[in-house]
Design a protein around this motif. Structure first.
Motif, mmCIF file in Angstrom:
data_model
loop_
_atom_site.group_PDB
_atom_site.id
_atom_site.type_symbol
_atom_site.label_atom_id
_atom_site.label_comp_id
_atom_site.label_asym_id
_atom_site.label_seq_id
_atom_site.Cartn_x
_atom_site.Cartn_y
_atom_site.Cartn_z
ATOM 1 N N ALA A 14 0.842 -1.198 0.000
ATOM 2 C CA ALA A 14 0.000 0.000 0.000
ATOM 3 C C ALA A 14 0.877 1.247 0.000
ATOM 4 O O ALA A 14 1.884 1.309 0.706
ATOM 5 N N GLY A 15 0.483 2.220 -0.817
ATOM 6 C CA GLY A 15 1.265 3.435 -0.974
ATOM 7 C C GLY A 15 2.260 3.381 -2.107
ATOM 8 O O GLY A 15 2.834 4.414 -2.480
ATOM 9 N N GLY A 16 2.470 2.190 -2.650
ATOM 10 C CA GLY A 16 3.424 2.024 -3.732
ATOM 11 C C GLY A 16 2.837 2.335 -5.093
ATOM 12 O O GLY A 16 1.694 2.803 -5.213
ATOM 13 N N SER A 17 3.624 2.061 -6.131
ATOM 14 C CA SER A 17 3.241 2.384 -7.498
ATOM 15 C C SER A 17 3.465 1.195 -8.418
ATOM 16 O O SER A 17 4.345 0.364 -8.179
ATOM 17 N N ALA A 33 -9.404 4.381 -29.466
ATOM 18 C CA ALA A 33 -9.443 4.825 -28.081
ATOM 19 C C ALA A 33 -9.213 3.601 -27.199
ATOM 20 O O ALA A 33 -9.576 2.474 -27.581
ATOM 21 N N VAL A 34 -8.622 3.817 -26.037
ATOM 22 C CA VAL A 34 -8.278 2.699 -25.164
ATOM 23 C C VAL A 34 -8.802 2.961 -23.761
ATOM 24 O O VAL A 34 -8.696 4.077 -23.240
ATOM 25 N N GLY A 35 -9.343 1.937 -23.174
ATOM 26 C CA GLY A 35 -9.810 2.027 -21.792
ATOM 27 C C GLY A 35 -9.139 0.978 -20.932
ATOM 28 O O GLY A 35 -8.734 -0.079 -21.420
ATOM 29 N N TRP A 36 -9.029 1.302 -19.648
ATOM 30 C CA TRP A 36 -8.591 0.329 -18.649
ATOM 31 C C TRP A 36 -9.776 0.019 -17.743
ATOM 32 O O TRP A 36 -10.497 0.932 -17.311
ATOM 33 N N PHE A 37 -9.935 -1.256 -17.455
ATOM 34 C CA PHE A 37 -11.030 -1.733 -16.618
ATOM 35 C C PHE A 37 -10.474 -2.713 -15.602
ATOM 36 O O PHE A 37 -9.386 -3.242 -15.774
ATOM 37 N N ARG A 38 -11.248 -2.965 -14.570
ATOM 38 C CA ARG A 38 -10.835 -3.894 -13.526
ATOM 39 C C ARG A 38 -11.984 -4.830 -13.221
ATOM 40 O O ARG A 38 -13.161 -4.489 -13.400
ATOM 41 N N GLN A 39 -11.611 -6.012 -12.737
ATOM 42 C CA GLN A 39 -12.644 -6.982 -12.405
ATOM 43 C C GLN A 39 -12.144 -7.949 -11.361
ATOM 44 O O GLN A 39 -11.036 -8.487 -11.473
ATOM 45 N N ALA A 40 -12.960 -8.164 -10.353
ATOM 46 C CA ALA A 40 -12.705 -9.182 -9.340
ATOM 47 C C ALA A 40 -13.607 -10.377 -9.631
ATOM 48 O O ALA A 40 -14.661 -10.224 -10.257
ATOM 49 N N GLU A 89 -7.691 -1.869 -1.774
ATOM 50 C CA GLU A 89 -8.935 -1.991 -2.546
ATOM 51 C C GLU A 89 -8.724 -1.823 -4.052
ATOM 52 O O GLU A 89 -9.653 -2.031 -4.829
ATOM 53 N N ASP A 90 -7.507 -1.475 -4.477
ATOM 54 C CA ASP A 90 -7.195 -1.445 -5.905
ATOM 55 C C ASP A 90 -6.875 -2.835 -6.447
ATOM 56 O O ASP A 90 -6.719 -3.010 -7.663
ATOM 57 N N THR A 91 -6.785 -3.816 -5.569
ATOM 58 C CA THR A 91 -6.472 -5.182 -5.985
ATOM 59 C C THR A 91 -7.543 -5.723 -6.912
ATOM 60 O O THR A 91 -8.736 -5.711 -6.581
ATOM 61 N N ASP A 92 -7.132 -6.203 -8.090
ATOM 62 C CA ASP A 92 -8.047 -6.730 -9.097
ATOM 63 C C ASP A 92 -7.224 -7.214 -10.284
ATOM 64 O O ASP A 92 -6.011 -6.993 -10.344
ATOM 65 N N VAL A 93 -7.906 -7.823 -11.234
ATOM 66 C CA VAL A 93 -7.328 -8.044 -12.548
ATOM 67 C C VAL A 93 -7.668 -6.834 -13.410
ATOM 68 O O VAL A 93 -8.831 -6.415 -13.473
ATOM 69 N N TYR A 94 -6.656 -6.276 -14.061
ATOM 70 C CA TYR A 94 -6.828 -5.081 -14.883
ATOM 71 C C TYR A 94 -6.727 -5.460 -16.363
ATOM 72 O O TYR A 94 -5.823 -6.197 -16.765
ATOM 73 N N TYR A 95 -7.670 -4.925 -17.145
ATOM 74 C CA TYR A 95 -7.748 -5.218 -18.566
ATOM 75 C C TYR A 95 -7.658 -3.923 -19.362
ATOM 76 O O TYR A 95 -8.233 -2.904 -18.960
ATOM 77 N N TYR A 111 -12.298 -4.867 -28.471
ATOM 78 C CA TYR A 111 -11.110 -5.715 -28.342
ATOM 79 C C TYR A 111 -10.600 -5.651 -26.900
ATOM 80 O O TYR A 111 -10.579 -4.580 -26.292
ATOM 81 N N TRP A 112 -10.161 -6.804 -26.398
ATOM 82 C CA TRP A 112 -9.735 -6.918 -25.008
ATOM 83 C C TRP A 112 -8.426 -7.683 -24.904
ATOM 84 O O TRP A 112 -8.174 -8.622 -25.669
ATOM 85 N N GLY A 113 -7.620 -7.285 -23.921
ATOM 86 C CA GLY A 113 -6.454 -8.066 -23.580
ATOM 87 C C GLY A 113 -6.822 -9.182 -22.613
ATOM 88 O O GLY A 113 -7.987 -9.338 -22.229
ATOM 89 N N GLN A 114 -5.821 -9.926 -22.200
ATOM 90 C CA GLN A 114 -6.057 -11.094 -21.339
ATOM 91 C C GLN A 114 -6.069 -10.737 -19.856
ATOM 92 O O GLN A 114 -6.464 -11.559 -19.028
ATOM 93 N N GLY A 115 -5.648 -9.531 -19.523
ATOM 94 C CA GLY A 115 -5.672 -9.088 -18.137
ATOM 95 C C GLY A 115 -4.342 -9.279 -17.436
ATOM 96 O O GLY A 115 -3.550 -10.157 -17.784
ATOM 97 N N THR A 116 -4.102 -8.440 -16.443
ATOM 98 C CA THR A 116 -2.903 -8.549 -15.615
ATOM 99 C C THR A 116 -3.302 -8.310 -14.156
ATOM 100 O O THR A 116 -4.071 -7.400 -13.852
ATOM 101 N N GLN A 117 -2.783 -9.151 -13.270
ATOM 102 C CA GLN A 117 -3.173 -9.097 -11.866
ATOM 103 C C GLN A 117 -2.409 -7.997 -11.139
ATOM 104 O O GLN A 117 -1.178 -7.906 -11.236
ATOM 105 N N VAL A 118 -3.158 -7.188 -10.395
ATOM 106 C CA VAL A 118 -2.574 -6.185 -9.502
ATOM 107 C C VAL A 118 -3.002 -6.541 -8.082
ATOM 108 O O VAL A 118 -4.201 -6.668 -7.807
ATOM 109 N N THR A 119 -2.025 -6.720 -7.208
ATOM 110 C CA THR A 119 -2.308 -7.050 -5.817
ATOM 111 C C THR A 119 -1.601 -6.036 -4.918
ATOM 112 O O THR A 119 -0.381 -5.861 -5.032
ATOM 113 N N VAL A 120 -2.377 -5.379 -4.062
ATOM 114 C CA VAL A 120 -1.828 -4.376 -3.154
ATOM 115 C C VAL A 120 -1.996 -4.897 -1.728
ATOM 116 O O VAL A 120 -3.126 -5.126 -1.275
ATOM 117 N N SER A 121 -0.892 -5.083 -1.047
ATOM 118 C CA SER A 121 -0.931 -5.605 0.318
ATOM 119 C C SER A 121 -0.958 -4.448 1.316
ATOM 120 O O SER A 121 -0.396 -3.384 1.083
#
Length: 122
Positions: A14-17, A33-40, A89-95, A111-121
């Motif tokens: 937490a607090g990191g980048s 145009a490109v969007g970023w989305f998240r999903q749990a 609370e930012d923890t999710d898979v980001y697409y 069009y969608w990518g496969q997603g990348t996991q972001v985990t914030v401890s």
């Protein structure tokens, strides 16, 4: 047609980048145009940020304003999401996703990518 590939996810305190990147294969990302989305798991996909084809228009969800920055490099055919002051609370898979014009609505993206996991401890 364009294929999207996300990278840059990982585990951070937490607090990191983190900096996420969305790269394109096939048609140049500058055409979209490109969007970023998240999903749990078990939850609906949620909007994070979006950028227009030229980069002159951006949009952010209120939960990330002031912490996240979306940008693009059309010469490199990439879109980045700089994520600062991360919270658990930012923890999710980001697409990343692409379409012809900017919108915050995930169901409008083609069009969608496969997603990348972001985990914030904490």
């Amino acid at each position: 047609q364009v294929q999207l590939v996300e990278s840059g996810g990982g585990l951070v305190q937490a607090g990191g980048s983190l900096r996420l990147s969305c790269a394109a294969n096939g048609r140049a990302l500058s055409n979209y145009a490109v969007g970023w989305f998240r999903q749990a798991p078990g939850k609906e996909r949620a909007f994070v940020a979006a950028i227009s084809r030229s980069g002159d228009s951006t949009a952010y969800d209120d939960t990330v304003k002031g912490r996240f920055t979306i940008s693009r490099d059309n010469a490199q055919s990439t879109v980045s999401l700089q994520m600062n002051s991360l919270k658990p609370e930012d923890t999710d898979v980001y697409y990343c996703a692409a379409r012809d014009s900017i919108t915050t609505r995930w169901w409008r993206y083609d069009y969608w990518g496969q997603g990348t996991q972001v985990t914030v401890s904490s």
